[in-house]
Design an enzyme around this catalytic site. Structure first.
Site, PDB file in Angstrom:
ATOM      1  N   CYS A   2      51.743  14.976  14.116  1.00  0.00           N
ATOM      2  CA  CYS A   2      50.468  15.654  14.317  1.00  0.00           C
ATOM      3  C   CYS A   2      50.338  16.031  15.797  1.00  0.00           C
ATOM      4  CB  CYS A   2      49.315  14.721  13.954  1.00  0.00           C
ATOM      5  SG  CYS A   2      49.461  13.996  12.332  1.00  0.00           S
ATOM      6  N   ARG A  27      53.006  21.386  15.371  1.00  0.00           N
ATOM      7  CA  ARG A  27      53.291  19.971  15.111  1.00  0.00           C
ATOM      8  C   ARG A  27      52.742  19.510  13.759  1.00  0.00           C
ATOM      9  NH1 ARG A  27      54.613  17.133  19.651  1.00  0.00           N
ATOM     10  NH2 ARG A  27      53.877  15.223  18.700  1.00  0.00           N
ATOM     11  N   TRP A  74      49.683  16.639  10.144  1.00  0.00           N
ATOM     12  CA  TRP A  74      50.776  16.706   9.168  1.00  0.00           C
ATOM     13  C   TRP A  74      50.680  15.405   8.402  1.00  0.00           C
ATOM     14  CZ3 TRP A  74      55.459  13.953   8.287  1.00  0.00           C
ATOM     15  CH2 TRP A  74      56.336  14.576   7.376  1.00  0.00           C
ATOM     16  N   ASN A 100      48.377  10.241  16.213  1.00  0.00           N
ATOM     17  CA  ASN A 100      49.661  10.792  15.767  1.00  0.00           C
ATOM     18  C   ASN A 100      50.600   9.604  15.598  1.00  0.00           C
ATOM     19  OD1 ASN A 100      51.991  12.291  15.263  1.00  0.00           O
ATOM     20  ND2 ASN A 100      52.492  12.391  17.439  1.00  0.00           N
ATOM     21  N   GLY A 101      51.179   9.438  14.414  1.00  0.00           N
ATOM     22  CA  GLY A 101      52.131   8.337  14.188  1.00  0.00           C
ATOM     23  C   GLY A 101      51.809   7.637  12.873  1.00  0.00           C
ATOM     24  N   GLU A 488      74.136  25.203   8.550  1.00  0.00           N
ATOM     25  CA  GLU A 488      72.974  25.613   9.364  1.00  0.00           C
ATOM     26  C   GLU A 488      72.340  26.872   8.779  1.00  0.00           C
ATOM     27  OE1 GLU A 488      71.024  24.470  11.391  1.00  0.00           O
ATOM     28  OE2 GLU A 488      70.071  26.225  12.294  1.00  0.00           O
ATOM     29  N   LYS A 492      68.438  27.173   7.490  1.00  0.00           N
ATOM     30  CA  LYS A 492      67.495  28.197   7.971  1.00  0.00           C
ATOM     31  C   LYS A 492      66.823  28.902   6.799  1.00  0.00           C
ATOM     32  CE  LYS A 492      66.796  27.382  11.453  1.00  0.00           C
ATOM     33  NZ  LYS A 492      67.427  26.143  11.659  1.00  0.00           N
ATOM     34  N   GLU A 495      64.473  26.484   4.597  1.00  0.00           N
ATOM     35  CA  GLU A 495      63.266  25.891   5.209  1.00  0.00           C
ATOM     36  C   GLU A 495      62.175  26.930   5.447  1.00  0.00           C
ATOM     37  OE1 GLU A 495      63.385  24.147   9.165  1.00  0.00           O
ATOM     38  OE2 GLU A 495      65.140  25.316   9.666  1.00  0.00           O
ATOM     39  N   HIS A 511      86.989  22.722  -5.583  1.00  0.00           N
ATOM     40  CA  HIS A 511      86.762  21.339  -6.041  1.00  0.00           C
ATOM     41  C   HIS A 511      85.388  21.197  -6.680  1.00  0.00           C
ATOM     42  CE1 HIS A 511      90.440  20.260  -3.972  1.00  0.00           C
ATOM     43  NE2 HIS A 511      90.029  21.051  -2.997  1.00  0.00           N
ATOM     44  N   LYS A 611      57.319  20.572  13.369  1.00  0.00           N
ATOM     45  CA  LYS A 611      58.332  20.907  14.366  1.00  0.00           C
ATOM     46  C   LYS A 611      59.164  19.703  14.767  1.00  0.00           C
ATOM     47  CE  LYS A 611      60.681  23.355  17.197  1.00  0.00           C
ATOM     48  NZ  LYS A 611      61.777  24.160  16.606  1.00  0.00           N
TER      49      LYS A 611
HETATM   50  C1  AGP Z   1      65.541  22.838  12.072  1.00  0.00           C
HETATM   51  O1  AGP Z   1      65.259  24.199  11.886  1.00  0.00           O
HETATM   52  C2  AGP Z   1      64.448  21.945  11.565  1.00  0.00           C
HETATM   53  N1  AGP Z   1      63.202  22.244  12.154  1.00  0.00           N
HETATM   54  C3  AGP Z   1      64.808  20.471  11.671  1.00  0.00           C
HETATM   55  O2  AGP Z   1      65.952  20.255  10.893  1.00  0.00           O
HETATM   56  C4  AGP Z   1      65.076  19.943  13.091  1.00  0.00           C
HETATM   57  O3  AGP Z   1      66.283  20.461  13.585  1.00  0.00           O
HETATM   58  C5  AGP Z   1      65.207  18.419  13.010  1.00  0.00           C
HETATM   59  O4  AGP Z   1      63.979  17.888  12.557  1.00  0.00           O
HETATM   60  C6  AGP Z   1      65.579  17.759  14.346  1.00  0.00           C
HETATM   61  O5  AGP Z   1      64.557  17.979  15.287  1.00  0.00           O
HETATM   62  P1  AGP Z   1      64.852  17.591  16.839  1.00  0.00           P
HETATM   63  O6  AGP Z   1      65.981  18.460  17.288  1.00  0.00           O
HETATM   64  O7  AGP Z   1      63.567  17.870  17.546  1.00  0.00           O
HETATM   65  O8  AGP Z   1      65.238  16.129  16.856  1.00  0.00           O
END
Ligand code: AGP
Length: 616
Positions: A2, A27, A74, A100-101, A488, A492, A495, A511, A611
Site C-alpha cells: 500500500c 503501490r 492493495w 502498509n504491511g 519475460e 509482460k 500481467e 518434450h 508495483k
Molecule cells: C514485473 O513486471 C512485475 N511487476 C513483477 O514481477 C516484479 O518484477 C517483481 O514483483 C519484483 O519486483 P522488484 O524488482 O521490485 O523486487
C-alpha cells in the site's frame, strides 16, 4: 503493498494528501482514504475503488484542515470496500492510523483488545493497530506508538494522528519503507519519494524500528530504545516530472521509450576507458576474488534478469552461477557460505521475499550484493554492497526500463568481476556494450508512431481472439541467452492483458508443449542471429507444420527467416549475442503493451497487482 502519506503545515492537508496518494497509486489502488484534523475533530473519508472516487467525493464535500494522513490500498486482509479501506479509527474515534504491511499477530491482538471492550468494525489486520495505540495512549501519541510497537509482530510502516494533538504526526516502520519529507514550515511522511517530491527534495530514510515524531517545525527520530537519533538528510537528484507521463498515454509506454537514455546513462556513469567502476559497491575486489560460486536471487522480472545474467557472468567471469526465485531460495536451506556471493536483484528494493532471502544468505555467511533502483530502499541498505541501476522512478507496475537497466548493470558487473579476478581488459566487450543505446533507439524510432507494425499485429491478434470467442493464448520460445526473455515476454503479456501466455526454452518443445500447437496459440519465436539460430529455424518449421501462427523476433536483414514464411517478423538491430536480450526484450514489451491497449485494460495499474510486493 500500500501507499501511505502524512502532512502537517500551512497548506490544505486534504489537497496535499490526495496529490501525494496519486503519486503512490502504483503501490496499490483498490481503495483510498484520508483522515484530517479539523477544528479539534478527526474526520475520515474513505472509498472503495481508485483514488479518483475519493477525489470526486472530497470535491463535493471537502475537509478543511492542516494536518492529516492518507492511504491507497492493495488488500491483504479483508476485501476492498469502504469499511476495510484506511485510515482506521480507534473505538473512541480520537486516533486514526494508516498502515502498509502485515501484522502477523493481529488475531492475538484483536482477541486481547476485544476482551478489553474494543469493538472492531473491519476485517483488516491494520485496525488492530488503531485500537492498540489507543489502549496504550496516556496523553502522548509517540509514547503510545512506541509501546504498541513492542506488541506488534510483522511488517509495518504506519502513520498516526490524535485529534487532541493537532499538528502532530507519529510514524514508525519495520520491514516496510517509510521516508520523511523535510519542508519549509511543513513536513511530510510517506512510503516513497514521489509522494513528497512536488514539495521538497530533502528526505530522511527511516530504518527498521525507528519512530518519527513530527510537526510543521520539527522532525524528531527515536530508536527502538526511545533515545533520539541523528539522521542524515538526503537531497533527491531527480525531479517529479520524471514521475509523470510527459505526453505518453501510459507510464509503461513512456518507460519503454526511456530505455535508450537509461542504458546510455548507466554506461557513461560506469565505464571509464576500459574500466568499469561501482563506487557504491563496498564489496572489495579481494572479496570478489575469493568468490567460488554465485547465487542470483530475485522475483518476477528481476528473476528473469538474473537468469539472463547467469550466461554473462559464467561466460565473462568464469564463475559458476545458479539462479533462484526469492520465495524458493529462502525456504530451501540454501547451500551458501562465506565463499558464495549472493546477488539480490530488486527494482523497488522492498520485495518481501527478496529481503528475506537476503537475510537468510547473510545469516549463512554469504556476502550479499543488491542490484536496486530505489535509493535507500530496505534491500539496498541491508546488503553488504549495492549497485544502483539509476533508471529513474518506474511507475508502471509492468517493469520495463528497470529490467534492461538490471541487464546492463549485470553485464558490467560480469566484466568488473572478471577484472577483479585477474582477467585482462577486453576492449571488444566495452565497444560492443556501448552500442546498446543506439541499437535500442534505432529500434524504438520505428515504433514511435501510434499506428506502428507491432500495434497492427496486436490488433490482428485481438480480432482473432474475439473471432474465437475469447479463446487463444501465447507461447514464447527462446534459446540460450534469449531463453529468459521468452519467460519475460510471456510475463509482460499476461500481467497487463490477462491472456494466458507461457515462456519456454525452444528445445523443450518436443518434450510436451508442441502438443499445444494447432492454429490456436500464437507463438513468439526469438530467432535472432547467434549460436542457436539454426535450431530456432527448425523449431519454427515444426510449428508451421502444425498450423501455428508465428511472430518471429529476427535480426534485421535476415532474408533466410523471411523465406520461412512466418506470419509476422519484427526485426531488431544486430548486436553481440551476449547483449542481445537488452534489445530483444523491447519488441516483447511493445507487443504486450499494444495487446493490452487493444483490450482497453488499465495498463499501468493491472488488476490484482502492485508495483512492489512488500508482503509475503
Ligand atoms: C514485473 O513486471 C512485475 N511487476 C513483477 O514481477 C516484479 O518484477 C517483481 O514483483 C519484483 O519486483 P522488484 O524488482 O521490485 O523486487
Amino acid at each position: 503493498m500500500c501507499g501511505i502519506i502524512g502532512y502537517t503545515g500551512k497548506k490544505n492537508a486534504t489537497q496535499v494528501l490526495v496529490k501525494g496518494l496519486s503519486r503512490l497509486e502504483y503501490r496499490g489502488y483498490d481503495s483510498a482514504g484520508v483522515a484530517v484534523i479539523r477544528d479539534q475533530e478527526l474526520v475520515i473519508r474513505k472509498k472503495k475503488g481508485k483514488l479518483s472516487v475519493l477525489r470526486d467525493d472530497l470535491k463535493k464535500d471537502p475537509i478543511q484542515g492542516k494536518t492529516g494522513i492518507g492511504h491507497t490500498r492493495w488488500a491483504t486482509h479483508g476485501v476492498p470496500n469502504d469499511v476495510n479501506a484506511h485510515p482506521h479509527y480507534d473505538h473512541k474515534e480520537k486516533i486514526a492510523i494508516v498502515h502498509n504491511g502485515i501484522i502477523e499477530n493481529y488475531l492475538d491482538l484483536k482477541k486481547m483488545l476485544e476482551r478489553k471492550g474494543y469493538k472492531f468494525v473491519s476485517e483488516t489486520d491494520s485496525e488492530a493497530i488503531a485500537h492498540l495505540i489507543s489502549s496504550n495512549y496516556k496523553g502522548d501519541l509517540r509514547k503510545a506508538v512506541q509501546d504498541s510497537a513492542k506488541q506488534m509482530e510483522g511488517s509495518y510502516s504506519i502513520a498516526a494522528v490524535h485529534k487532541g494533538e493537532p499538528g502532530r504526526i507519529v510514524g514508525m516502520r519495520n520491514d516496510s519503507p517509510l521516508i520523511i519529507g523535510i519542508g519549509e514550515g511543513e513536513n511530510f511522511i510517506a512510503s516513497d519519494i514521489p509522494a513528497v517530491l512536488d514539495y521538497t527534495k530533502k528526505v530522511v530514510y527511516l530504518d527498521n524500528k525507528e519512530i518519527v515524531d513530527l510537526n510543521e517545525k520539527t522532525v524528531l527520530v527515536y530508536g527502538p530504545n526511545g533515545r533520539k537519533k541523528k539522521k542524515k538528510e538526503v537531497e533527491i537528484k531527480w525531479d517529479i516530472s520524471q514521475a509523470e507521463k510527459n505526453g505518453f498515454r501510459h507510464f509503461m509506454l513512456k518507460e519503454i521509450f526511456e530505455q535508450p537514455e537509461v542504458i546510455k546513462n548507466i554506461l557513461e556513469e560506469r565505464i571509464e576507458k576500459e574500466n568499469v567502476k561501482f563506487d557504491e559497491l563496498k564489496i572489495t575486489k579481494n572479496q570478489l576474488k575469493k568468490t567460488k560460486k554465485i547465487a542470483i536471487v530475485a522475483c518476477g522480472t528481476a528473476y528473469h534478469a538474473g537468469l539472463t545474467a547467469q550466461y554473462a557472468i559464467e561466460e565473462v567471469a568464469k564463475v559458476p552461477v545458479w539462479v533462484d526465485t526469492s520465495s524458493e531460495f529462502r525456504y530451501r536451506d540454501p547451500l551458501v557460505d562465506k565463499e558464495t556471493l549472493v546477488i539480490v536483484v530488486s527494482q523497488s528494493g522492498e520485495t518481501a521475499d527478496t529481503l528475506a532471502a537476503l537475510r537468510e544468505a547473510r545469516e549463512k555467511g554469504a556476502k550479499v550484493l543488491a542490484i536496486c533502483n530505489v535509493l535507500g530502499s530496505s534491500i539496498a541498505r541491508e546488503a553488504d554492497g549495492v549497485i544502483y541501476t539509476h533508471a529513474g522512478p518506474e511507475i508502471a507496475v509492468a517493469s520495463t526500463k528497470a529490467y534492461t537497466a538490471q541487464l546492463v548493470v549485470l553485464y558490467l558487473f560480469a566484466y568488473y568481476l572478471a577484472s577483479a579476478r585477474g582477467s585482462k581488459k577486453n576492449s571488444g566487450f566495452i565497444k560492443e556494450i556501448k552500442s546498446l543505446p543506439a541499437a535500442a533507439k534505432k529500434l524504438l524510432d520505428q515504433y514511435s508512431s501510434k499506428r506502428n507494425k507491432i500495434a497492427k499485429y496486436a490488433s490482428e491478434f485481438h480480432e482473432y481472439y474475439l473471432a474465437r470467442n475469447n479463446k487463444s493464448c501465447f507461447l514464447y520460445l527462446g534459446r540460450n541467452v534469449n531463453y529468459p526473455n521468452a519467460i519475460e515476454g510471456a510475463l509482460k503479456l499476461k500481467e497487463i492483458s490477462y491472456i494466458s501466455a507461457e515462456g519456454y526454452p525452444a528445445g523443450e518443445m518436443k518434450h510436451g508443449p508442441i502438443a499445444l500447437i494447432d492454429e490456436n496459440p500464437w507463438v513468439v519465436c526469438i530467432a535472432v542471429k547467434g549460436a542457436t539460430y539454426e535450431k530456432m529455424l527448425s523449431n519454427i518449421q515444426e510449428i508451421k507444420a502444425r498450423g501455428g501462427i508465428i511472430i518471429a523476433i529476427a535480426t534485421e536483414g535476415d532474408a533466410k527467416l523471411k523465406k520461412s514464411k512466418v506470419e509476422y517478423v519484427i526485426e531488431t538491430p544486430r548486436i553481440k549475442e551476449l547483449f542481445s536480450p537488452a534489445i530483444v526484450v523491447i519488441p516483447l514489451q511493445l507487443l504486450a503493451y499494444y495487446v493490452a491497449a487493444e483490450f482497453g485494460y488499465d495498463i499501468d495499474q493491472p488488476r490484482n497487482l502492485a508495483k512492489s510486493v512488500t508482503v509475503e
